[in-house]
Scaffold this motif. Structure first.
Motif, PDB file in Angstrom:
ATOM      1  N   ILE A 115     -32.988 -60.610  20.370  1.00 57.31           N
ATOM      2  CA  ILE A 115     -31.749 -60.420  21.129  1.00 57.31           C
ATOM      3  C   ILE A 115     -30.986 -59.265  20.481  1.00 57.31           C
ATOM      4  N   VAL A 116     -30.555 -58.304  21.301  1.00 59.34           N
ATOM      5  CA  VAL A 116     -29.845 -57.140  20.755  1.00 59.34           C
ATOM      6  C   VAL A 116     -28.371 -57.105  21.132  1.00 59.34           C
ATOM      7  N   GLY A 117     -27.959 -57.953  22.054  1.00 53.12           N
ATOM      8  CA  GLY A 117     -26.549 -57.945  22.438  1.00 53.12           C
ATOM      9  C   GLY A 117     -26.251 -58.939  23.547  1.00 53.12           C
ATOM     10  N   ILE A 118     -25.002 -58.860  24.002  1.00 52.37           N
ATOM     11  CA  ILE A 118     -24.551 -59.689  25.118  1.00 52.37           C
ATOM     12  C   ILE A 118     -23.813 -58.772  26.084  1.00 52.37           C
ATOM     13  N   GLU A 119     -24.222 -58.805  27.353  1.00 54.62           N
ATOM     14  CA  GLU A 119     -23.532 -58.051  28.400  1.00 54.62           C
ATOM     15  C   GLU A 119     -23.183 -58.997  29.533  1.00 54.62           C
ATOM     16  N   ASN A 120     -21.923 -59.013  29.901  1.00 59.96           N
ATOM     17  CA  ASN A 120     -21.446 -59.871  30.985  1.00 59.96           C
ATOM     18  C   ASN A 120     -21.855 -61.330  30.777  1.00 59.96           C
ATOM     19  N   GLY A 121     -21.777 -61.789  29.528  1.00 62.51           N
ATOM     20  CA  GLY A 121     -22.081 -63.177  29.215  1.00 62.51           C
ATOM     21  C   GLY A 121     -23.565 -63.515  29.175  1.00 62.51           C
ATOM     22  N   THR A 122     -24.422 -62.504  29.265  1.00 63.39           N
ATOM     23  CA  THR A 122     -25.865 -62.720  29.268  1.00 63.39           C
ATOM     24  C   THR A 122     -26.496 -62.005  28.081  1.00 63.39           C
ATOM     25  N   TYR A 123     -27.447 -62.676  27.429  1.00 62.10           N
ATOM     26  CA  TYR A 123     -28.144 -62.030  26.319  1.00 62.10           C
ATOM     27  C   TYR A 123     -28.979 -60.856  26.825  1.00 62.10           C
ATOM     28  N   VAL A 124     -29.048 -59.825  25.989  1.00 62.80           N
ATOM     29  CA  VAL A 124     -29.888 -58.660  26.263  1.00 62.80           C
ATOM     30  C   VAL A 124     -31.011 -58.680  25.228  1.00 62.80           C
ATOM     31  N   MET A 126     -34.795 -57.153  23.603  1.00 61.82           N
ATOM     32  CA  MET A 126     -35.615 -55.969  23.377  1.00 61.82           C
ATOM     33  C   MET A 126     -37.051 -56.297  23.767  1.00 61.82           C
ATOM     34  N   GLN A 127     -37.605 -55.478  24.646  1.00 61.28           N
ATOM     35  CA  GLN A 127     -38.992 -55.656  25.043  1.00 61.28           C
ATOM     36  C   GLN A 127     -39.900 -54.906  24.067  1.00 61.28           C
ATOM     37  N   GLU A 128     -41.166 -55.241  24.079  1.00 61.72           N
ATOM     38  CA  GLU A 128     -42.140 -54.613  23.193  1.00 61.72           C
ATOM     39  C   GLU A 128     -42.262 -53.108  23.454  1.00 61.72           C
ATOM     40  N   ASN A 129     -41.988 -52.676  24.690  1.00 60.55           N
ATOM     41  CA  ASN A 129     -42.088 -51.258  25.032  1.00 60.55           C
ATOM     42  C   ASN A 129     -40.798 -50.483  24.752  1.00 60.55           C
ATOM     43  N   GLY A 130     -39.789 -51.153  24.183  1.00 56.39           N
ATOM     44  CA  GLY A 130     -38.540 -50.473  23.846  1.00 56.39           C
ATOM     45  C   GLY A 130     -37.468 -50.548  24.908  1.00 56.39           C
ATOM     46  N   ASN A 131     -37.797 -51.111  26.060  1.00 56.62           N
ATOM     47  CA  ASN A 131     -36.813 -51.272  27.116  1.00 56.62           C
ATOM     48  C   ASN A 131     -35.974 -52.517  26.870  1.00 56.62           C
ATOM     49  N   LEU A 132     -34.758 -52.487  27.397  1.00 56.12           N
ATOM     50  CA  LEU A 132     -33.861 -53.641  27.313  1.00 56.12           C
ATOM     51  C   LEU A 132     -33.973 -54.440  28.595  1.00 56.12           C
ATOM     52  N   SER A 133     -33.767 -55.750  28.483  1.00 66.64           N
ATOM     53  CA  SER A 133     -33.825 -56.594  29.659  1.00 66.64           C
ATOM     54  C   SER A 133     -32.942 -57.817  29.467  1.00 66.64           C
ATOM     55  N   ALA A 134     -32.305 -58.237  30.549  1.00 68.04           N
ATOM     56  CA  ALA A 134     -31.570 -59.491  30.531  1.00 68.04           C
ATOM     57  C   ALA A 134     -32.522 -60.646  30.859  1.00 68.04           C
ATOM     58  N   ASP A 135     -33.754 -60.320  31.226  1.00 68.67           N
ATOM     59  CA  ASP A 135     -34.773 -61.307  31.560  1.00 68.67           C
ATOM     60  C   ASP A 135     -35.600 -61.605  30.310  1.00 68.67           C
ATOM     61  N   ARG A 136     -35.354 -62.769  29.710  1.00 62.40           N
ATOM     62  CA  ARG A 136     -36.051 -63.124  28.475  1.00 62.40           C
ATOM     63  C   ARG A 136     -37.558 -63.183  28.669  1.00 62.40           C
ATOM     64  N   TYR A 137     -38.007 -63.538  29.859  1.00 62.74           N
ATOM     65  CA  TYR A 137     -39.448 -63.638  30.106  1.00 62.74           C
ATOM     66  C   TYR A 137     -40.155 -62.297  29.928  1.00 62.74           C
ATOM     67  N   LYS A 138     -39.451 -61.204  30.159  1.00 62.29           N
ATOM     68  CA  LYS A 138     -40.045 -59.876  29.971  1.00 62.29           C
ATOM     69  C   LYS A 138     -40.086 -59.473  28.502  1.00 62.29           C
TER      70      LYS A 138
END
Length: 173
Positions: A115-124, A126-138
């Motif tokens: 987890i790298v942060g919180i945006e709009n009450g949702t965890y953000v 870090m994906q393995e490819n370096g992209n950020l996602s609010a979707d933990r499954y990714k």
């Protein structure tokens, strides 16, 4: 006289072995004592949120009965030492904290993520490819084992780069 010599030798041996006790943090040169304290046992979300104010958080969700989860313990210990002060390395016991396992929608263990942060009450995350996602499954790593330490380091390093970018942007404001 013979008894007093034997008692003196025993006393010296006891004192000597107490001074060489590797489990004693005061006398230990190994990082084992520090490592055990470095992996944070998460029992509530507030601990994650507090840690996120300072560092990215690597979370492993598992259980004591799970062999793959147990095989990750030395990996977590190594990460905790290597990333001390830079990232929080944490573990959640799904059996002791089922509400957290449910919150993160854990289906299989071990289940790990950064987890790298919180945006709009949702965890953000870090994906393995370096992209950020609010979707933990990714961004989750399910069933990983001790051979994946390098991959965990890669994702943590990407999270640290992201943190530097975020900190730089906040400084500009």
């Amino acid at each position: 006289m013979k008894k007093s010599v034997i008692l003196l030798i025993l006393l010296v041996l006891v004192l000597f072995t107490a001074g060489c006790d590797e489990k004693n943090p005061k006398n230990s040169t190994s990082s084992e004592a520090n490592t055990e304290k470095s992996v944070v046992a998460i029992t509530q979300l507030e601990q994650v949120n507090t840690s996120l104010q300072k560092t990215p958080v690597f979370v492993k969700i598992g259980s004591r009965w799970c062999p793959e989860c147990r095989s990750l313990k030395p990996v977590l210990d190594n990460l905790a030492v290597e990333y001390q002060g830079k990232a929080t390395i944490a573990a959640i016991d799904a059996d002791k904290n089922p509400e957290l396992a449910e919150y993160f929608e854990v289906e299989f263990i071990p289940d790990s993520f950064v987890i790298v942060g919180i945006e709009n009450g949702t965890y953000v995350y870090m994906q393995e490819n370096g992209n950020l996602s609010a979707d933990r499954y990714k961004a989750r790593f399910v069933g990983r084992n001790d051979t994946d330490e390098e991959m965990f380091k890669k994702v943590l390093d990407l999270a640290l780069v992201q943190q530097e970018k975020t900190d730089a942007n906040e400084t500009k404001r």
